[in-house]
Structure formats: structure tokens, C-alpha cells
Motif scaffolding. Structure first.
Motif, PDB file in Angstrom:
ATOM      1  N   TRP A 125      25.261  50.472  48.315  1.00  0.00           N
ATOM      2  CA  TRP A 125      24.136  49.993  47.527  1.00  0.00           C
ATOM      3  C   TRP A 125      23.001  50.981  47.679  1.00  0.00           C
ATOM      4  O   TRP A 125      22.812  51.565  48.727  1.00  0.00           O
ATOM      5  CB  TRP A 125      23.649  48.634  48.011  1.00  0.00           C
ATOM      6  CG  TRP A 125      24.682  47.561  47.952  1.00  0.00           C
ATOM      7  CD1 TRP A 125      25.647  47.295  48.883  1.00  0.00           C
ATOM      8  CD2 TRP A 125      24.860  46.607  46.908  1.00  0.00           C
ATOM      9  NE1 TRP A 125      26.404  46.238  48.485  1.00  0.00           N
ATOM     10  CE2 TRP A 125      25.954  45.794  47.276  1.00  0.00           C
ATOM     11  CE3 TRP A 125      24.206  46.365  45.710  1.00  0.00           C
ATOM     12  CZ2 TRP A 125      26.405  44.752  46.483  1.00  0.00           C
ATOM     13  CZ3 TRP A 125      24.657  45.320  44.930  1.00  0.00           C
ATOM     14  CH2 TRP A 125      25.742  44.533  45.309  1.00  0.00           C
ATOM     15  N   GLU A 141      32.071  39.032  48.175  1.00  0.00           N
ATOM     16  CA  GLU A 141      33.027  39.973  48.735  1.00  0.00           C
ATOM     17  C   GLU A 141      34.127  40.294  47.732  1.00  0.00           C
ATOM     18  O   GLU A 141      34.489  39.462  46.911  1.00  0.00           O
ATOM     19  CB  GLU A 141      33.662  39.384  49.995  1.00  0.00           C
ATOM     20  CG  GLU A 141      32.680  39.083  51.096  1.00  0.00           C
ATOM     21  CD  GLU A 141      33.327  38.421  52.292  1.00  0.00           C
ATOM     22  OE1 GLU A 141      32.837  38.643  53.394  1.00  0.00           O
ATOM     23  OE2 GLU A 141      34.323  37.676  52.105  1.00  0.00           O
ATOM     24  N   THR A 200      27.717  39.480  43.036  1.00  0.00           N
ATOM     25  CA  THR A 200      27.528  39.121  44.442  1.00  0.00           C
ATOM     26  C   THR A 200      28.866  38.779  45.064  1.00  0.00           C
ATOM     27  O   THR A 200      29.843  38.518  44.358  1.00  0.00           O
ATOM     28  CB  THR A 200      26.595  37.895  44.607  1.00  0.00           C
ATOM     29  OG1 THR A 200      27.176  36.787  43.924  1.00  0.00           O
ATOM     30  CG2 THR A 200      25.200  38.158  44.081  1.00  0.00           C
ATOM     31  N   VAL A 252      31.850  45.196  42.174  1.00  0.00           N
ATOM     32  CA  VAL A 252      31.792  43.742  42.368  1.00  0.00           C
ATOM     33  C   VAL A 252      31.779  43.080  40.996  1.00  0.00           C
ATOM     34  O   VAL A 252      31.063  43.511  40.091  1.00  0.00           O
ATOM     35  CB  VAL A 252      30.536  43.333  43.175  1.00  0.00           C
ATOM     36  CG1 VAL A 252      30.460  41.821  43.332  1.00  0.00           C
ATOM     37  CG2 VAL A 252      30.528  44.020  44.534  1.00  0.00           C
ATOM     38  N   GLY A 311      20.264  46.658  43.953  1.00  0.00           N
ATOM     39  CA  GLY A 311      21.704  46.672  43.731  1.00  0.00           C
ATOM     40  C   GLY A 311      22.186  47.785  42.827  1.00  0.00           C
ATOM     41  O   GLY A 311      23.301  47.743  42.362  1.00  0.00           O
ATOM     42  N   TYR A 350      36.254  43.525  51.398  1.00  0.00           N
ATOM     43  CA  TYR A 350      35.095  44.411  51.380  1.00  0.00           C
ATOM     44  C   TYR A 350      33.863  43.530  51.246  1.00  0.00           C
ATOM     45  O   TYR A 350      33.640  42.920  50.210  1.00  0.00           O
ATOM     46  CB  TYR A 350      35.164  45.387  50.202  1.00  0.00           C
ATOM     47  CG  TYR A 350      36.216  46.447  50.368  1.00  0.00           C
ATOM     48  CD1 TYR A 350      35.893  47.697  50.889  1.00  0.00           C
ATOM     49  CD2 TYR A 350      37.535  46.209  50.013  1.00  0.00           C
ATOM     50  CE1 TYR A 350      36.862  48.665  51.050  1.00  0.00           C
ATOM     51  CE2 TYR A 350      38.508  47.170  50.169  1.00  0.00           C
ATOM     52  CZ  TYR A 350      38.163  48.403  50.693  1.00  0.00           C
ATOM     53  OH  TYR A 350      39.131  49.366  50.850  1.00  0.00           O
ATOM     54  N   GLY A 351      33.091  43.449  52.314  1.00  0.00           N
ATOM     55  CA  GLY A 351      31.842  42.705  52.288  1.00  0.00           C
ATOM     56  C   GLY A 351      30.698  43.632  51.966  1.00  0.00           C
ATOM     57  O   GLY A 351      30.875  44.832  51.738  1.00  0.00           O
ATOM     58  N   GLU A 352      29.507  43.097  51.964  1.00  0.00           N
ATOM     59  CA  GLU A 352      28.332  43.887  51.580  1.00  0.00           C
ATOM     60  C   GLU A 352      28.158  45.158  52.415  1.00  0.00           C
ATOM     61  O   GLU A 352      27.815  46.193  51.870  1.00  0.00           O
ATOM     62  CB  GLU A 352      27.071  43.043  51.607  1.00  0.00           C
ATOM     63  CG  GLU A 352      25.925  43.763  50.930  1.00  0.00           C
ATOM     64  CD  GLU A 352      24.834  42.837  50.467  1.00  0.00           C
ATOM     65  OE1 GLU A 352      23.680  43.198  50.697  1.00  0.00           O
ATOM     66  OE2 GLU A 352      25.139  41.791  49.892  1.00  0.00           O
ATOM     67  N   ILE A 410      30.209  47.962  50.868  1.00  0.00           N
ATOM     68  CA  ILE A 410      29.950  48.333  49.480  1.00  0.00           C
ATOM     69  C   ILE A 410      28.664  49.131  49.433  1.00  0.00           C
ATOM     70  O   ILE A 410      27.655  48.749  50.016  1.00  0.00           O
ATOM     71  CB  ILE A 410      29.853  47.074  48.592  1.00  0.00           C
ATOM     72  CG1 ILE A 410      31.177  46.298  48.640  1.00  0.00           C
ATOM     73  CG2 ILE A 410      29.498  47.440  47.156  1.00  0.00           C
ATOM     74  CD1 ILE A 410      31.118  44.928  47.996  1.00  0.00           C
ATOM     75  N   ARG A 427      18.905  51.048  47.326  1.00  0.00           N
ATOM     76  CA  ARG A 427      17.711  50.235  47.102  1.00  0.00           C
ATOM     77  C   ARG A 427      16.483  51.053  47.466  1.00  0.00           C
ATOM     78  O   ARG A 427      16.345  51.492  48.596  1.00  0.00           O
ATOM     79  CB  ARG A 427      17.755  48.962  47.941  1.00  0.00           C
ATOM     80  CG  ARG A 427      18.847  48.008  47.508  1.00  0.00           C
ATOM     81  CD  ARG A 427      18.724  46.683  48.254  1.00  0.00           C
ATOM     82  NE  ARG A 427      19.717  45.760  47.784  1.00  0.00           N
ATOM     83  CZ  ARG A 427      20.758  45.357  48.496  1.00  0.00           C
ATOM     84  NH1 ARG A 427      20.932  45.808  49.697  1.00  0.00           N
ATOM     85  NH2 ARG A 427      21.620  44.503  47.997  1.00  0.00           N
ATOM     86  N   SER A 465      28.456  48.815  44.214  1.00  0.00           N
ATOM     87  CA  SER A 465      28.082  47.514  43.662  1.00  0.00           C
ATOM     88  C   SER A 465      28.611  47.350  42.241  1.00  0.00           C
ATOM     89  O   SER A 465      28.769  46.227  41.771  1.00  0.00           O
ATOM     90  CB  SER A 465      26.567  47.327  43.697  1.00  0.00           C
ATOM     91  OG  SER A 465      25.934  48.353  42.971  1.00  0.00           O
TER      92      SER A 465
END
Length: 165
Positions: free
Chosen positions: A118, A73, A71, A62, A127, A111-113, A116, A120, A59
Motif C-alpha cells: 500500500w 484478506e 478490503t 484485493v 490505499g 495475504y493479509g494487509e 499487500i 499512503r 491493493s
């Protein structure tokens, strides 16, 4: 055929930028902190394959706008020019006509979520990057470990009490 341009979107310090290349050898030179590594990492996303996996981003990679939230891509768009007929056959799915009327190949890596990393946990800022060990991230990880430890301890106590121990 040669790589004519790389467009980097939503990656590190780049909202959106395009780097142009010339046929032949291209050298990226400059002082520290001008984003040379971000360009090289974008190229790495293109060159990865079976023997060399795609780069993993966190993250922290990004783009973080001033006063905003990281936030969206990360995208890398590659444009190849001076294709011969064999190149055109190999890249048939990626061909388009340029504004100058030339045939070029356009490919992209996004590269979408899910791609990537993260981290939590309850009690942590949402994030926080899994691959980052900066002081604030380490503090969050330690806070998460305390929350997890307390949770596991209470669950273990419940289980032990059920078995009379």
C-alpha cells in the motif's frame, strides 16, 4: 496425489470462486479477460518457496465490489486428493475427511494487509497501490511527491536558519 481444487477468495474480480482440476494434465484456455491469470497467480502462491519467492500483491489485487471498497484478506485454498500413505504422512497436519469419506489434504495461503503493498502519503487517496502506475495512481504519486518536497523544503529552511545560513 493431485490438486483437485483451488478456491480463490477476495482476489481481483473474484469474490469467491472454486476451480476444479482432474488428475493428469489440466489446461486453462479461454479468451482475454476471463480471469485465467488470477487462477495462475493463485497456483503460483502455492508453488513459491525458497528459490521462487511468494508473489507480492498490491491493493489493486484485493477484490473491489461494485460501489464498495477493496478490503480484507486474499486467500487461496488448495485441496489435494488421491493421497497415498507417503503423501498422508507428509501432509499429516493438513488431512481431513471429505464429505465423500475420502482423505484429502487442505492447505491455504492468506495475504493479509501487511503482505499487500500500500502507498499512503498526505494529500493522496488512501490505499493507492505502490505497484500501480495507472494514470490516477501516477497523479496521486506526483501529488505526494509535491507534499513531501514542500515538507522537506520547509524543514531544511528551519535547519539552515538554526545554523545561521
Amino acid at each position: 496425489m493431485y490438486l483437485a481444487s483451488l478456491t480463490i477468495t477476495n482476489f481481483r474480480h473474484f469474490t469467491k470462486t472454486t476451480v476444479s482440476f482432474q488428475p493428469g494434465l489440466n489446461v486453462i484456455v479461454g479468451p482475454n479477460n476471463i480471469r485465467k491469470s488470477a487462477v495462475v497467480d493463485g497456483l503460483h502462491a502455492l508453488l513459491a518457496g525458497a528459490d521462487d519467492p511468494y508473489p507480492r500483491f498490491t491493493s489493486d489485487d484485493v477484490h473491489l465490489p461494485n460501489g464498495g471498497t477493496a478490503t480484507g484478506e486474499i486467500t487461496f485454498t488448495f485441496v489435494f486428493k488421491d493421497l497415498d500413505t507417503d503423501d498422508e504422512a507428509d501432509f499429516l497436519h493438513a488431512l481431513r475427511e471429505s464429505p465423500a469419506g475420502e482423505i484429502e489434504a487442505v492447505m491455504g495461503v492468506t495475504y493479509g494487509e501487511p503482505d499487500i503493498l500500500w502507498l499512503r502519503f498526505p494529500g493522496c487517496r488512501a490505499g493507492t497501490a505502490a505497484g500501480s502506475l495507472r494514470a490516477e495512481a501516477l497523479t496521486d504519486i506526483l501529488a505526494a511527491a509535491d507534499v513531501i518536497n514542500s515538507y522537506l523544503h520547509s524543514e531544511l529552511s528551519i535547519l539552515l536558519s538554526q545554523f545561521g545560513r
